[in-house]
Motif scaffolding. Structure first.
Motif, PDB file in Angstrom:
ATOM      1  N   MET A   1      -7.774  10.521 -40.054  1.00 12.15           N
ATOM      2  CA  MET A   1      -6.827  10.551 -41.148  1.00 12.15           C
ATOM      3  C   MET A   1      -5.776   9.453 -40.934  1.00 12.15           C
ATOM      4  O   MET A   1      -5.209   9.307 -39.855  1.00 12.15           O
ATOM      5  N   MET A   2      -5.527   8.692 -41.969  1.00 13.11           N
ATOM      6  CA  MET A   2      -4.530   7.618 -41.911  1.00 13.11           C
ATOM      7  C   MET A   2      -3.136   8.228 -42.042  1.00 13.11           C
ATOM      8  O   MET A   2      -2.900   9.050 -42.909  1.00 13.11           O
ATOM      9  N   LYS A   3      -2.237   7.826 -41.126  1.00 10.52           N
ATOM     10  CA  LYS A   3      -0.851   8.265 -41.235  1.00 10.52           C
ATOM     11  C   LYS A   3       0.073   7.229 -40.626  1.00 10.52           C
ATOM     12  O   LYS A   3      -0.354   6.356 -39.871  1.00 10.52           O
ATOM     13  N   LYS A   4       1.335   7.324 -40.975  1.00  9.49           N
ATOM     14  CA  LYS A   4       2.351   6.404 -40.468  1.00  9.49           C
ATOM     15  C   LYS A   4       2.584   6.687 -38.987  1.00  9.49           C
ATOM     16  O   LYS A   4       2.725   7.833 -38.579  1.00  9.49           O
ATOM     17  N   ARG A   5       2.607   5.636 -38.185  1.00  8.27           N
ATOM     18  CA  ARG A   5       2.793   5.737 -36.727  1.00  8.27           C
ATOM     19  C   ARG A   5       3.982   4.880 -36.318  1.00  8.27           C
ATOM     20  O   ARG A   5       4.258   3.864 -36.941  1.00  8.27           O
ATOM     21  N   TRP A   6       4.641   5.296 -35.236  1.00 10.52           N
ATOM     22  CA  TRP A   6       5.794   4.568 -34.701  1.00 10.52           C
ATOM     23  C   TRP A   6       5.624   4.354 -33.211  1.00 10.52           C
ATOM     24  O   TRP A   6       5.302   5.287 -32.492  1.00 10.52           O
ATOM     25  N   ILE A   7       5.859   3.128 -32.761  1.00 12.52           N
ATOM     26  CA  ILE A   7       5.793   2.787 -31.340  1.00 12.52           C
ATOM     27  C   ILE A   7       7.076   2.040 -30.972  1.00 12.52           C
ATOM     28  O   ILE A   7       7.542   1.199 -31.734  1.00 12.52           O
ATOM     29  N   SER A   8       7.590   2.357 -29.809  1.00 13.45           N
ATOM     30  CA  SER A   8       8.690   1.584 -29.255  1.00 13.45           C
ATOM     31  C   SER A   8       8.156   0.914 -27.993  1.00 13.45           C
ATOM     32  O   SER A   8       7.551   1.567 -27.148  1.00 13.45           O
TER      33      SER A   8
ATOM     34  N   MET B   1      11.079  -3.457 -28.936  1.00 16.60           N
ATOM     35  CA  MET B   1      10.406  -3.636 -30.221  1.00 16.60           C
ATOM     36  C   MET B   1      10.161  -2.266 -30.829  1.00 16.60           C
ATOM     37  O   MET B   1       9.756  -1.347 -30.132  1.00 16.60           O
ATOM     38  N   THR B   2      10.426  -2.148 -32.116  1.00 13.51           N
ATOM     39  CA  THR B   2      10.069  -0.948 -32.856  1.00 13.51           C
ATOM     40  C   THR B   2       9.014  -1.380 -33.863  1.00 13.51           C
ATOM     41  O   THR B   2       9.260  -2.277 -34.668  1.00 13.51           O
ATOM     42  N   ILE B   3       7.855  -0.759 -33.776  1.00 15.70           N
ATOM     43  CA  ILE B   3       6.715  -1.139 -34.615  1.00 15.70           C
ATOM     44  C   ILE B   3       6.255   0.073 -35.403  1.00 15.70           C
ATOM     45  O   ILE B   3       6.092   1.161 -34.842  1.00 15.70           O
ATOM     46  N   SER B   4       6.049  -0.114 -36.702  1.00 13.39           N
ATOM     47  CA  SER B   4       5.421   0.940 -37.496  1.00 13.39           C
ATOM     48  C   SER B   4       4.129   0.383 -38.080  1.00 13.39           C
ATOM     49  O   SER B   4       4.053  -0.790 -38.450  1.00 13.39           O
ATOM     50  N   LEU B   5       3.142   1.227 -38.113  1.00 12.50           N
ATOM     51  CA  LEU B   5       1.856   0.864 -38.687  1.00 12.50           C
ATOM     52  C   LEU B   5       1.210   2.119 -39.257  1.00 12.50           C
ATOM     53  O   LEU B   5       1.602   3.229 -38.936  1.00 12.50           O
ATOM     54  N   THR B   6       0.248   1.920 -40.111  1.00 10.21           N
ATOM     55  CA  THR B   6      -0.504   3.030 -40.673  1.00 10.21           C
ATOM     56  C   THR B   6      -1.917   2.937 -40.124  1.00 10.21           C
ATOM     57  O   THR B   6      -2.527   1.875 -40.165  1.00 10.21           O
ATOM     58  N   GLY B   7      -2.414   4.049 -39.579  1.00  5.90           N
ATOM     59  CA  GLY B   7      -3.749   4.032 -39.010  1.00  5.90           C
ATOM     60  C   GLY B   7      -4.227   5.421 -38.653  1.00  5.90           C
ATOM     61  O   GLY B   7      -3.468   6.390 -38.704  1.00  5.90           O
ATOM     62  N   ASP B   8      -5.489   5.473 -38.260  1.00  8.61           N
ATOM     63  CA  ASP B   8      -6.059   6.756 -37.837  1.00  8.61           C
ATOM     64  C   ASP B   8      -5.821   6.951 -36.342  1.00  8.61           C
ATOM     65  O   ASP B   8      -5.367   6.044 -35.645  1.00  8.61           O
TER      66      ASP B   8
END
Length: 164
Positions: A1-8, A48-55
């Motif tokens: 399922m594709m959803k918004k993700r956050w990485i620091s 770095m703060t990164i947001s992406l959409t993915g499974d």
């Protein structure tokens, strides 16, 4: 399922690190929704703060590849964590009538955004809110001020919430 993700990411504050990290994403055809970077309290470390959409599978692969990068000190997955997240957005509305100006000042009050500047025919709004809240404001203004709007957005920054 594709959803918004956050990485620091905590990375070495060296020339070319941003290029190598963003290159990792483009080389693997991952699309970033947002990327911000700035120096931390330690001058040798940037965050770095990164947001992406993915499974789930793609996201796990991204985290593993980032962790293998020599310049990366630490990878923190914020996706399911309690975080405080904000994005800065400027919206300039031009060719305003007096009624437009009144409406923009009213909207600024309701949405609790700052009037960063104005002239007799234009208004500059500054909104420091979540990406979703900024999307809502931009959508509202787009319908009323079509072809008279300029939007500039910075990426989101995030930090884990304080635990009690």
């Amino acid at each position: 399922m594709m959803k918004k993700r956050w990485i620091s990411l905590f990375v070495e504050n060296d020339i070319g690190v941003l290029t190598r990290i963003s290159g990792l994403f483009s080389g693997k055809s991952y699309n970033l929704d947002s990327l911000t970077v700035g120096r931390t309290e330690d001058r040798t470390v940037s965050r770095m703060t990164i947001s992406l959409t993915g499974d789930d599978m793609t996201f796990e692969q991204v985290k593993k590849q980032l962790a293998r990068c020599v310049e990366v000190i630490k990878v923190v997955d914020f996706t399911d964590a309690a975080i405080h997240r904000k994005e800065i957005m400027f919206i300039k509305i031009q060719n305003c009538t007096e009624a437009d100006m009144t409406e923009l000042f009213r909207i600024a009050g309701v949405y609790q955004v700052k009037i960063a500047g104005y002239s007799p025919s234009s208004v500059l709004l500054e909104s420091v809110r979540t990406e979703e809240e900024n999307n809502e404001l931009a959508h509202l203004l787009e319908h009323r001020f079509t072809n008279r709007m300029e939007i500039v957005r910075g990426g989101s920054v995030a930090v884990e919430s304080v635990r009690t």
